[in-house]
Design a protein around this motif. Structure first.
Motif, PDB file in Angstrom:
ATOM      1  N   PHE A 117       4.072   5.532  -5.769  1.00  0.00           N
ATOM      2  CA  PHE A 117       4.140   5.513  -7.227  1.00  0.00           C
ATOM      3  C   PHE A 117       2.932   6.140  -7.903  1.00  0.00           C
ATOM      4  O   PHE A 117       3.047   6.695  -8.988  1.00  0.00           O
ATOM      5  CB  PHE A 117       4.333   4.086  -7.737  1.00  0.00           C
ATOM      6  N   LEU A 118       1.769   6.074  -7.282  1.00  0.00           N
ATOM      7  CA  LEU A 118       0.563   6.573  -7.933  1.00  0.00           C
ATOM      8  C   LEU A 118       0.164   7.977  -7.516  1.00  0.00           C
ATOM      9  O   LEU A 118      -0.572   8.645  -8.237  1.00  0.00           O
ATOM     10  CB  LEU A 118      -0.605   5.614  -7.676  1.00  0.00           C
ATOM     11  N   VAL A 119       0.643   8.452  -6.373  1.00  0.00           N
ATOM     12  CA  VAL A 119       0.236   9.770  -5.894  1.00  0.00           C
ATOM     13  C   VAL A 119       1.430  10.697  -5.724  1.00  0.00           C
ATOM     14  O   VAL A 119       1.485  11.782  -6.315  1.00  0.00           O
ATOM     15  CB  VAL A 119      -0.557   9.656  -4.564  1.00  0.00           C
ATOM     16  N   ILE A 120       2.374  10.288  -4.921  1.00  0.00           N
ATOM     17  CA  ILE A 120       3.472  11.185  -4.556  1.00  0.00           C
ATOM     18  C   ILE A 120       4.417  11.427  -5.724  1.00  0.00           C
ATOM     19  O   ILE A 120       4.815  12.568  -5.979  1.00  0.00           O
ATOM     20  CB  ILE A 120       4.211  10.640  -3.324  1.00  0.00           C
ATOM     21  N   ALA A 121       4.785  10.382  -6.462  1.00  0.00           N
ATOM     22  CA  ALA A 121       5.732  10.551  -7.574  1.00  0.00           C
ATOM     23  C   ALA A 121       5.187  11.477  -8.674  1.00  0.00           C
ATOM     24  O   ALA A 121       5.912  12.370  -9.125  1.00  0.00           O
ATOM     25  CB  ALA A 121       6.123   9.196  -8.146  1.00  0.00           C
ATOM     26  N   PRO A 122       3.930  11.333  -9.132  1.00  0.00           N
ATOM     27  CA  PRO A 122       3.448  12.284 -10.145  1.00  0.00           C
ATOM     28  C   PRO A 122       3.370  13.721  -9.643  1.00  0.00           C
ATOM     29  O   PRO A 122       3.708  14.653 -10.379  1.00  0.00           O
ATOM     30  CB  PRO A 122       2.048  11.753 -10.497  1.00  0.00           C
ATOM     31  N   LEU A 123       2.957  13.910  -8.386  1.00  0.00           N
ATOM     32  CA  LEU A 123       2.914  15.271  -7.841  1.00  0.00           C
ATOM     33  C   LEU A 123       4.314  15.869  -7.736  1.00  0.00           C
ATOM     34  O   LEU A 123       4.528  17.038  -8.059  1.00  0.00           O
ATOM     35  CB  LEU A 123       2.234  15.272  -6.473  1.00  0.00           C
ATOM     36  N   ALA A 124       5.275  15.073  -7.312  1.00  0.00           N
ATOM     37  CA  ALA A 124       6.650  15.559  -7.218  1.00  0.00           C
ATOM     38  C   ALA A 124       7.210  15.873  -8.603  1.00  0.00           C
ATOM     39  O   ALA A 124       7.937  16.856  -8.773  1.00  0.00           O
ATOM     40  CB  ALA A 124       7.522  14.523  -6.512  1.00  0.00           C
ATOM     41  N   THR A 125       6.864  15.074  -9.603  1.00  0.00           N
ATOM     42  CA  THR A 125       7.332  15.328 -10.966  1.00  0.00           C
ATOM     43  C   THR A 125       6.789  16.647 -11.487  1.00  0.00           C
ATOM     44  O   THR A 125       7.531  17.441 -12.083  1.00  0.00           O
ATOM     45  CB  THR A 125       6.898  14.175 -11.893  1.00  0.00           C
ATOM     46  N   VAL A 126       5.529  16.907 -11.281  1.00  0.00           N
ATOM     47  CA  VAL A 126       4.941  18.172 -11.727  1.00  0.00           C
ATOM     48  C   VAL A 126       5.597  19.346 -11.000  1.00  0.00           C
ATOM     49  O   VAL A 126       5.932  20.364 -11.610  1.00  0.00           O
ATOM     50  CB  VAL A 126       3.410  18.169 -11.500  1.00  0.00           C
ATOM     51  N   PHE A 127       5.808  19.202  -9.703  1.00  0.00           N
ATOM     52  CA  PHE A 127       6.428  20.269  -8.917  1.00  0.00           C
ATOM     53  C   PHE A 127       7.856  20.549  -9.396  1.00  0.00           C
ATOM     54  O   PHE A 127       8.256  21.704  -9.573  1.00  0.00           O
ATOM     55  CB  PHE A 127       6.409  19.882  -7.440  1.00  0.00           C
ATOM     56  N   LEU A 151       0.828  -1.202   0.000  1.00  0.00           N
ATOM     57  CA  LEU A 151       0.000   0.000   0.000  1.00  0.00           C
ATOM     58  C   LEU A 151       0.865   1.255   0.000  1.00  0.00           C
ATOM     59  O   LEU A 151       0.584   2.209  -0.725  1.00  0.00           O
ATOM     60  CB  LEU A 151      -0.930  -0.012   1.216  1.00  0.00           C
ATOM     61  N   GLY A 152       1.928   1.241   0.768  1.00  0.00           N
ATOM     62  CA  GLY A 152       2.847   2.377   0.773  1.00  0.00           C
ATOM     63  C   GLY A 152       3.527   2.570  -0.569  1.00  0.00           C
ATOM     64  O   GLY A 152       3.689   3.701  -1.041  1.00  0.00           O
ATOM     65  N   ALA A 153       3.920   1.472  -1.212  1.00  0.00           N
ATOM     66  CA  ALA A 153       4.546   1.567  -2.530  1.00  0.00           C
ATOM     67  C   ALA A 153       3.561   2.116  -3.560  1.00  0.00           C
ATOM     68  O   ALA A 153       3.927   2.952  -4.398  1.00  0.00           O
ATOM     69  CB  ALA A 153       5.075   0.205  -2.962  1.00  0.00           C
ATOM     70  N   CYS A 154       2.311   1.669  -3.505  1.00  0.00           N
ATOM     71  CA  CYS A 154       1.293   2.190  -4.426  1.00  0.00           C
ATOM     72  C   CYS A 154       1.060   3.671  -4.189  1.00  0.00           C
ATOM     73  O   CYS A 154       0.900   4.443  -5.138  1.00  0.00           O
ATOM     74  CB  CYS A 154      -0.012   1.417  -4.267  1.00  0.00           C
TER      75      CYS A 154
END
Length: 147
Positions: free
Chosen positions: A20-30, A14-17
């Motif tokens: 990869f599905l929430v934190i990584a895309p937001l960090a990429t946009v930022f 659950l932490g990995a999901c």
């Protein structure tokens, strides 16, 4: 045990999901908003935030979010108390009634996007042929399109 706590596999997945599905895309946009031409540059962000229209839009977005949280709490806290302390919580029809508002927007969104991109969808150059009125056919992906 040797004093170490073990993390269960479902919790780890659950932490990995979440990463990869929430934190990584937001960090990429930022990061893409702040790194311009391979250099960290806050000038574009500062200029965008200092414009009066953007400041007003951010303020209105935050006020809308706050209003949604307050209104949702005013509705859900009494309902949670009511359903936990009375016999209403045992009726399964309420589960369905409360689930409908959450499921309706994604269904409409999927239908609209699929209608646009189907084989004879609206976004094609010639568009749907409305002169020959045919009933809609269920597309293999699950959306409707005009045959």
């Amino acid at each position: 045990m040797n004093g170490r706590k073990h993390i269960s596999l479902p919790l780890l997945l659950l932490g990995a999901c979440l990463v990869f599905l929430v934190i990584a895309p937001l960090a990429t946009v930022f990061v893409k908003a702040l790194i311009i031409n391979d250099h960290l540059d806050f000038s574009f962000a500062a200029a965008a935030l200092s414009e009066p229209q953007n400041a007003r839009m951010i303020r209105n977005s935050l006020l809308l979010g706050l209003a949604v949280v307050i209104l949702s709490s005013l509705i859900s806290i009494p309902l949670a108390y009511l359903f936990s302390r009375t016999q209403l919580g045992q009726h399964k029809i309420f589960d369905l009634l409360f689930l409908i508002p959450f499921m309706t927007p994604p269904l409409h969104r999927v239908h609209g996007v699929d209608s646009l991109h189907a084989e004879t969808g609206t976004l094609l150059p010639d568009g749907p042929c409305l002169s020959e009125w045919d009933p809609p056919v269920l597309h293999i992906r699950g959306g409707w399109y005009w045959s």
